[in-house]
Design a protein around this motif. Sequence first.
Motif, PDB file in Angstrom:
ATOM      1  N   GLU A 140      -4.113 -44.936 -13.346  1.00 22.97           N
ATOM      2  CA  GLU A 140      -3.888 -46.278 -12.818  1.00 22.97           C
ATOM      3  C   GLU A 140      -4.791 -47.289 -13.528  1.00 22.97           C
ATOM      4  O   GLU A 140      -4.354 -48.368 -13.912  1.00 22.97           O
ATOM      5  CB  GLU A 140      -4.160 -46.283 -11.305  1.00 22.97           C
ATOM      6  CG  GLU A 140      -3.791 -47.604 -10.659  1.00 22.97           C
ATOM      7  CD  GLU A 140      -3.881 -47.554  -9.144  1.00 22.97           C
ATOM      8  OE1 GLU A 140      -4.461 -46.591  -8.611  1.00 22.97           O
ATOM      9  OE2 GLU A 140      -3.375 -48.496  -8.508  1.00 22.97           O
ATOM     10  N   ARG A 144      -3.586 -50.471 -15.670  1.00 14.73           N
ATOM     11  CA  ARG A 144      -3.972 -51.848 -15.309  1.00 14.73           C
ATOM     12  C   ARG A 144      -4.693 -52.563 -16.434  1.00 14.73           C
ATOM     13  O   ARG A 144      -4.570 -53.771 -16.612  1.00 14.73           O
ATOM     14  CB  ARG A 144      -4.886 -51.842 -14.070  1.00 14.73           C
ATOM     15  CG  ARG A 144      -4.151 -51.469 -12.813  1.00 14.73           C
ATOM     16  CD  ARG A 144      -4.783 -52.015 -11.557  1.00 14.73           C
ATOM     17  NE  ARG A 144      -4.144 -51.421 -10.387  1.00 14.73           N
ATOM     18  CZ  ARG A 144      -2.929 -51.706  -9.970  1.00 14.73           C
ATOM     19  NH1 ARG A 144      -2.200 -52.621 -10.600  1.00 14.73           N
ATOM     20  NH2 ARG A 144      -2.413 -51.096  -8.918  1.00 14.73           N
ATOM     21  N   LEU A 163       2.756 -47.797 -13.122  1.00 13.43           N
ATOM     22  CA  LEU A 163       2.105 -48.386 -11.941  1.00 13.43           C
ATOM     23  C   LEU A 163       3.003 -48.311 -10.717  1.00 13.43           C
ATOM     24  O   LEU A 163       2.559 -47.999  -9.613  1.00 13.43           O
ATOM     25  CB  LEU A 163       1.713 -49.842 -12.227  1.00 13.43           C
ATOM     26  CG  LEU A 163       0.455 -50.003 -13.096  1.00 13.43           C
ATOM     27  CD1 LEU A 163       0.239 -51.452 -13.476  1.00 13.43           C
ATOM     28  CD2 LEU A 163      -0.780 -49.455 -12.364  1.00 13.43           C
ATOM     29  N   LYS A 164       4.284 -48.576 -10.928  1.00 16.43           N
ATOM     30  CA  LYS A 164       5.244 -48.505  -9.817  1.00 16.43           C
ATOM     31  C   LYS A 164       5.302 -47.083  -9.256  1.00 16.43           C
ATOM     32  O   LYS A 164       5.355 -46.866  -8.050  1.00 16.43           O
ATOM     33  CB  LYS A 164       6.643 -48.916 -10.296  1.00 16.43           C
ATOM     34  CG  LYS A 164       7.073 -50.267  -9.740  1.00 16.43           C
ATOM     35  CD  LYS A 164       8.566 -50.502  -9.935  1.00 16.43           C
ATOM     36  CE  LYS A 164       8.853 -50.986 -11.336  1.00 16.43           C
ATOM     37  NZ  LYS A 164      10.231 -50.973 -11.779  1.00 16.43           N
ATOM     38  N   LYS A 165       5.313 -46.113 -10.178  1.00 15.27           N
ATOM     39  CA  LYS A 165       5.422 -44.719  -9.746  1.00 15.27           C
ATOM     40  C   LYS A 165       4.173 -44.257  -9.006  1.00 15.27           C
ATOM     41  O   LYS A 165       4.252 -43.485  -8.051  1.00 15.27           O
ATOM     42  CB  LYS A 165       5.710 -43.815 -10.945  1.00 15.27           C
ATOM     43  CG  LYS A 165       7.198 -43.790 -11.224  1.00 15.27           C
ATOM     44  CD  LYS A 165       7.502 -43.420 -12.647  1.00 15.27           C
ATOM     45  CE  LYS A 165       8.955 -43.770 -12.953  1.00 15.27           C
ATOM     46  NZ  LYS A 165       9.217 -43.775 -14.381  1.00 15.27           N
ATOM     47  N   GLU A 167       2.341 -46.133  -7.178  1.00 15.35           N
ATOM     48  CA  GLU A 167       2.423 -46.725  -5.846  1.00 15.35           C
ATOM     49  C   GLU A 167       3.355 -45.908  -4.949  1.00 15.35           C
ATOM     50  O   GLU A 167       3.034 -45.611  -3.796  1.00 15.35           O
ATOM     51  CB  GLU A 167       2.928 -48.155  -5.968  1.00 15.35           C
ATOM     52  CG  GLU A 167       2.662 -48.977  -4.728  1.00 15.35           C
ATOM     53  CD  GLU A 167       3.320 -50.341  -4.856  1.00 15.35           C
ATOM     54  OE1 GLU A 167       3.042 -51.030  -5.856  1.00 15.35           O
ATOM     55  OE2 GLU A 167       4.110 -50.677  -3.961  1.00 15.35           O
ATOM     56  N   ARG A 170       1.667 -42.799  -3.894  1.00 17.51           N
ATOM     57  CA  ARG A 170       0.622 -43.045  -2.890  1.00 17.51           C
ATOM     58  C   ARG A 170       1.221 -43.253  -1.502  1.00 17.51           C
ATOM     59  O   ARG A 170       0.713 -42.726  -0.520  1.00 17.51           O
ATOM     60  CB  ARG A 170      -0.179 -44.305  -3.277  1.00 17.51           C
ATOM     61  CG  ARG A 170      -1.100 -44.068  -4.446  1.00 17.51           C
ATOM     62  CD  ARG A 170      -2.553 -44.205  -4.013  1.00 17.51           C
ATOM     63  NE  ARG A 170      -3.436 -43.577  -4.989  1.00 17.51           N
ATOM     64  CZ  ARG A 170      -3.891 -44.187  -6.071  1.00 17.51           C
ATOM     65  NH1 ARG A 170      -3.558 -45.452  -6.308  1.00 17.51           N
ATOM     66  NH2 ARG A 170      -4.676 -43.545  -6.903  1.00 17.51           N
ATOM     67  N   THR A 171       2.309 -44.057  -1.406  1.00 20.21           N
ATOM     68  CA  THR A 171       2.880 -44.312  -0.076  1.00 20.21           C
ATOM     69  C   THR A 171       3.455 -43.033   0.501  1.00 20.21           C
ATOM     70  O   THR A 171       3.493 -42.858   1.701  1.00 20.21           O
ATOM     71  CB  THR A 171       4.000 -45.379  -0.116  1.00 20.21           C
ATOM     72  OG1 THR A 171       4.886 -45.040  -1.169  1.00 20.21           O
ATOM     73  CG2 THR A 171       3.459 -46.765  -0.344  1.00 20.21           C
TER      74      THR A 171
END
Length: 589
Positions: A140, A144, A163-165, A167, A170-171
């Motif tokens: 990550e 970034r 980055l989308k993946k 996230e 993580r959720t």
Amino acid sequence: MLRSRLAGLYYCLTKKNSDVAKVMRDLGFLTEVGEDDPNAQFRARAYYRAADTIASLPEDVAVMYSRNGIKGLLEIPSIGKAIAAKIEEYIKTGKVHTLEKMKAEIPINIDELYGLEGVGPKTIRALYDKLQVKNLADLEKAAREGRLRTVPGFTERKEQDVLKKIEFFRTGRGRHIIGEVYPLIKQIEKSLLQVAGVKNAVAAGSVRRMKETIGDIDYLVAASDPEPVMDFFTKMPEVQEVFGRGPAKAFVRLTSGIDADLLVVPEESWGSALQYFTGSKEHSVELRKIALSKGLRLNEWGVFKGEKRVAGAAEEEVYQALGLQWMPPEMRENAGEIELARQNRIPKLVEYGSLKGDLQVHSENSDGTATIEEMARGAKAFGLDYIAITDHTKSLALAGGLDGQELLEQAQKIAELNDRLEGGFRVLASAEVNIMKDGSLDIADNVLDKLDIVGAAIHSHFNLPVEAQTERLTRAAKNPNVDILFHPTGRLINKRLGYPVDIEQVIEVAKDTGTVLEIDAHYDRLDLKDEYARMAVKKGVKLVVDSDAHHPIHYAFLMFGVAQARRGWATPADVLNTLPADRLLKVLK
Ligand code: DGT
Ligand code: CA
Ligand code: CA
Ligand code: ZN
């Protein structure tokens, strides 16, 4: 009877097997990451297969080993000498030397990096070599800071994708996949029922609503004296930590990492407590509004008019007191079900255990772990009347895909097997045909034409844009030989988003062409998901619920697919494999 005995096998999957399976998976993953030679992928594949097989064994591998030594291990399908030796080493020493060596060479966090969509083993190797990325946090940070794009093959867009993946990953964490925790949930439910003085016990909350993922488990128990139940619950061997304990409530964390709540109520409040604790919260909030509008009060202890309890012992009477028809928990998401209940129009949902056949079953001729006959006998013992053997096709080489000639030969063998099988059990000749990049199929129409039934699925090119994916699926659906689109969105819950697809358009084309959409019941997939199943049902598109079995034990997964169908408000008429085989074949295009 047999159905429940086989399902029982699935319930006694042991923690030890999952440990061994994880060692196999780690070996597979690090083999792919660590080695460049072309054979590495095949060796990794062998490890992954061993991992899958062991994870679904009905018996503890350690027990099999203690009984028959290495010979016992070699009897397990897809376990060869090299792998058996490693299992032996693990059982004896708790470690596998090869794996420890690999871990020392590439010290990455496998649990975090394995299965991250779009970031394969080769990329992980490059990221480690060039940027010392070892875990999700490193990845990550590198994304970034715009450093990922310095690695060959990465672009700015791919950096954003990563980055989308992350996230998404993580959720998903913190929520448990229902099929992975279900055996444990039911085992504790059963032991609660056996505590002295207990009148009733059930896992409520999202478990009772059969959601695809579970935040925590909410046990509800009816007993006049909560004390012995509380004692039992907080001291079970499955408990790792007790967070809190009141007179009739407890909160614990189980050793498997999932949290569990307990609420003990007197029998006269069972129905209202069950309603409350089942939720969903949004559904219950609406019920409370309805209660207020009728001058009533609804809480976990009952429905009250002033001080007088007018309902509470049974769920049905709670709904009745509010002027509503009772409905199955799977519908309680405040998605229109309350209005239907008011009009007494709750549909009669497809029942658990009502499937007569299973239309996605693999054999060892592609990537399954049992023979066609073993899969057939397993299905019969489970209580099914027919299965379709849907081995993968040739462009899926890693899964041992069959070509047209081999499919026809297999169909011939199936015909012979059908003659031998007793009791009218029937095996249908089929295939899970691979949809190519352009939406064409990898098996010729004059072969598909000779199969009883054909499923088509996407297994590659997940990165194409939504228009292209939709075109691939709709083109396959328009092929008159394709009866079913298997796992139409390609997702893996908590692991992979799937490819983008305009599901409304796919449903539209399915409707026009008479193509059936599948709910793949494997608890990692549950694809179509509930929401999409409901869209299909609304449009009158037919569904099938399949186990995607690679071993006879996997038939037990069918219940999770039926759960999704029920969450999609499907009735028996919407799910074609509730039909006997001959009628099913007449309805298919
Ligand atoms: P989960 O655990 O995230 O998968 O989802 P649930 O639905 O199991 O939610 P959970 O465990 O937080 O609560 C269990 C049930 O308790 C929930 O379905 C409804 C009820 N509940 C929890 N909080 C509230 C609330 O604030 N109001 C109402 N009316 N009910 C609640
Ligand atoms: Ca819960
Ligand atoms: Ca809870
Ligand atoms: Zn598949």
